[in-house]
Write an enzyme that holds these catalytic residues in place. Structure first.
Site, PDB file in Angstrom:
ATOM      1  N   GLU A  92      -5.562  -8.330  -0.442  1.00 43.87           N
ATOM      2  CA  GLU A  92      -6.276  -8.075   0.814  1.00 43.87           C
ATOM      3  C   GLU A  92      -7.746  -7.870   0.464  1.00 43.87           C
ATOM      4  O   GLU A  92      -8.071  -6.935  -0.286  1.00 43.87           O
ATOM      5  CB  GLU A  92      -5.730  -6.843   1.537  1.00 43.87           C
ATOM      6  CG  GLU A  92      -4.353  -7.060   2.141  1.00 43.87           C
ATOM      7  CD  GLU A  92      -3.883  -5.895   3.014  1.00 43.87           C
ATOM      8  OE1 GLU A  92      -4.737  -5.220   3.647  1.00 43.87           O
ATOM      9  OE2 GLU A  92      -2.666  -5.656   3.048  1.00 43.87           O
ATOM     10  N   GLU A 127       0.828  -1.228   0.000  1.00 37.15           N
ATOM     11  CA  GLU A 127       0.000   0.000   0.000  1.00 37.15           C
ATOM     12  C   GLU A 127       0.852   1.263   0.000  1.00 37.15           C
ATOM     13  O   GLU A 127       0.675   2.154   0.841  1.00 37.15           O
ATOM     14  CB  GLU A 127      -0.965  -0.012   1.199  1.00 37.15           C
ATOM     15  CG  GLU A 127      -1.985  -1.126   1.122  1.00 37.15           C
ATOM     16  CD  GLU A 127      -3.097  -1.049   2.165  1.00 37.15           C
ATOM     17  OE1 GLU A 127      -2.979  -0.281   3.132  1.00 37.15           O
ATOM     18  OE2 GLU A 127      -4.094  -1.776   1.996  1.00 37.15           O
TER      19      GLU A 127
HETATM   20  O1  AHR Z   1      -5.187  -6.008   6.953  1.00 33.89           O
HETATM   21  C1  AHR Z   1      -5.062  -4.890   7.780  1.00 33.89           C
HETATM   22  C2  AHR Z   1      -4.329  -3.745   7.112  1.00 33.89           C
HETATM   23  O2  AHR Z   1      -5.119  -3.247   6.068  1.00 33.89           O
HETATM   24  C3  AHR Z   1      -3.016  -4.061   6.443  1.00 33.89           C
HETATM   25  O3  AHR Z   1      -1.948  -4.026   7.320  1.00 33.89           O
HETATM   26  C4  AHR Z   1      -2.881  -2.981   5.419  1.00 33.89           C
HETATM   27  O4  AHR Z   1      -2.138  -3.377   4.306  1.00 33.89           O
HETATM   28  C5  AHR Z   1      -4.309  -2.617   5.093  1.00 33.89           C
HETATM   29  O5  AHR Z   1      -4.507  -1.253   5.137  1.00 33.89           O
END
Ligand code: AHR
Length: 501
Positions: free
Chosen positions: A295, A176
């Site tokens: 994610e 990110e």
């Molecule tokens: O999954 C939780 C968080 O969400 C992770 O650390 C990050 O990559 C995202 O913002």
């Protein structure tokens, strides 16, 4: 009484979308809250094996069926020194983790993660720190992990007891990097250049790697689209995937829109593939960049983060969302989208695996149990293997504030490797049941159908420490077959796994 309505689907094993990629059923272990410590790793636990891994959790992971696990973050990776988690445990430093405001003891690191991967039979997906660190440290890590021996870093690994190289094939180039919350956030141009240089250099050590460049942290990011275009303009020929991250939650009590969250995921995938293909066209490249949706989940981001208020504590309870039945149905719908789009989404990670926005919960020194979201993932991983088929669907519509009119039925069909078929189907209607008609004409006269359904009269019903099996899927016998058509009754707000033998 809510109106009863019906939807119809048809599919033919000759018309396919794509083979289901092995990496579609990935998950994620971050050094965050209790995902690692007292989640997967708790040496003093009654079920712990010789490596300190909780056997009760390993058993649930085997049932859940992830195929790949991303590690060690997440936001955590952007301040992480990977060497801290190697070597004798008594010599490992304690460090501040700036991403989550905790203290990292480093008792679990790369070697322990590789033991975890072997114990769970998952592929490792390793992220490198491109926040506080860069090219050299990424190369050192790769040499430590994958080089057989005879060099400083590879011999260090061997001296730590791991004679054989780990052979990690899949690597994330940072995490990110567009997010203002990210340690060492970069502009698209800065990051694109870095990703390209890191990727090209990593391939000097190991040309067989699969490399993931960071895409947008969500479709709502101000630079969404422009970020992907610039990052890929810089790195198109040196990376394989661009990542996508998405989390969903109900807003302002608008549960109808929440039920249709997969619409946003579809648009996200459309936007990233269009952008990647546009860059490829401009570069006159015949290469395709696929998406690693590394994610995804339901996440109540506005909920209190738990024990973060205790500054610099070790493995506090953070992001421990307890999922409702409605959450599980939305989650199932996101899983359906990943399957439907697996021609371009060729890797994905449910974030995360244990305790932290996770399908598995544990208590320190206590039991481990399944959240509601456990079931759609486990069923998709078990029965969603083979080829995704093109589905023609006619569905009643539902009006939503956020996405306009959406289909009440959200479904995907898979031709399984053993010659059976599986339909995953969500009824998004919060009140009305739906009769799903499945045209069996092109399936060679099959009439043997079963259905497993996850629903509850109380959309807020949850599995908790006190009531661990409050919500479980049940066999749905409400199926009839007549004149080559199956009629399956889908309750309101339900996730359904229909097997056709
Ligand atoms: O999954 C939780 C968080 O969400 C992770 O650390 C990050 O990559 C995202 O913002």
């Amino acid at each position: 009484m809510a109106e009863h309505h019906s939807a119809r689907i048809e599919f033919d094993p000759r018309f396919t979308v794509a083979d289901v990629p092995e990496r579609l059923f990935g998950s994620f272990v971050e050094h965050l809250g209790r995902c690692v410590y007292t989640g997967i790793y708790e040496p003093g636990h009654a079920t712990a094996n010789a490596d300190g891994l909780r056997q009760d959790v390993l058993d649930l992971i085997a049932e859940l069926g992830p195929t790949m696990v991303r590690y060690p973050g997440g936001n955590f990776v952007s301040g992480y020194r990977w060497e801290d988690g190697t070597g004798p445990k008594e010599d490992r430093p304690r460090r501040l983790d700036l991403a989550w405001g905790t203290t990292e003891t480093n008792q679990f690191g790369l070697g322990e993660f590789m033991k975890f991967c072997r114990a769970t039979d998952v592929e490792p997906n390793m992220a490198v720190n491109l926040g506080t660190r860069g090219l050299q440290e990424a190369l050192d890590l790769l040499e430590y992990a994958n080089h057989p021996g005879g060099t400083y870093w590879s011999d260090l690994r061997r001296s730590h007891g791991d004679e054989e190289p780990y052979g990690i094939k899949l690597w994330c180039l940072g995490n990110e990097m567009d997010g203002p919350w990210q340690i060492g956030q970069k502009t698209a141009h800065e990051y694109g250049r870095t990703a390209d240089q890191v990727a090209r250099s990593m391939r000097y050590i190991d040309p067989e790697l699969d490399l993931v460049a960071c895409g947008s942290s969500s479709r709502g990011m101000p630079e969404f689209g422009a970020w992907e275009a610039e990052v890929l303009t810089q790195s198109y020929e040196s990376v394989d995937y661009i990542s996508a991250h998405a989390y969903y939650q109900p807003r302002d009590g608008d549960f109808k829109s929440f039920m249709a969250s997969a619409q946003d995921m579809e648009l996200f995938i459309d936007g990233v593939t269009a952008t990647a293909d546009a860059v490829g066209a401009k570069l006159k490249s015949d290469k395709k960049i696929n998406i690693s949706f590394d994610e995804w989940n339901v996440w109540y981001q506005d909920a209190p983060t738990g024990e973060r208020d205790e500054p610099w504590s070790v493995a506090p309870r953070q992001l421990e969302n307890i999922y409702s039945t409605m959450d599980a149905v939305v989650f199932g719908s996101l899983m359906i989208t990943l399957l439907r789009r697996c021609d371009r989404v060729t890797a994905a990670c449910l974030a995360q695996l244990v305790n932290v926005i996770a399908p598995i919960m544990t208590e320190p020194d206590g039991p481990a149990w399944r959240q509601t979201t456990f079931y759609p993932f486990a069923e998709a991983s078990k029965f969603g293997r083979g080829k995704v088929l093109r589905v023609n669907a006619a569905s009643p519509q539902l009006e939503t504030e956020k996405y306009g009119a959406v289909d009440a039925l959200h479904s995907v069909a898979v031709a399984n490797e053993d010659g059976t078929f599986t339909v995953f189907a969500v009824n998004r209607d919060l009140e009305a049941p739906l009769t799903l008609e499945i045209d069996l004409a092109s399936l060679g006269g099959r009439t043997d159908l079963t259905c497993s359904t996850l629903t509850d009269a109380d959309p807020d019903a949850k599995n908790t420490l006190a009531e661990q099996d409050r919500v479980v899927p049940v066999a749905n016998g409400d199926i009839t077959v007549k004149d080559g058509v199956a009629f399956v009754e889908l309750p309101a707000m339900s996730w359904n796994t229909i097997r056709i033998a």
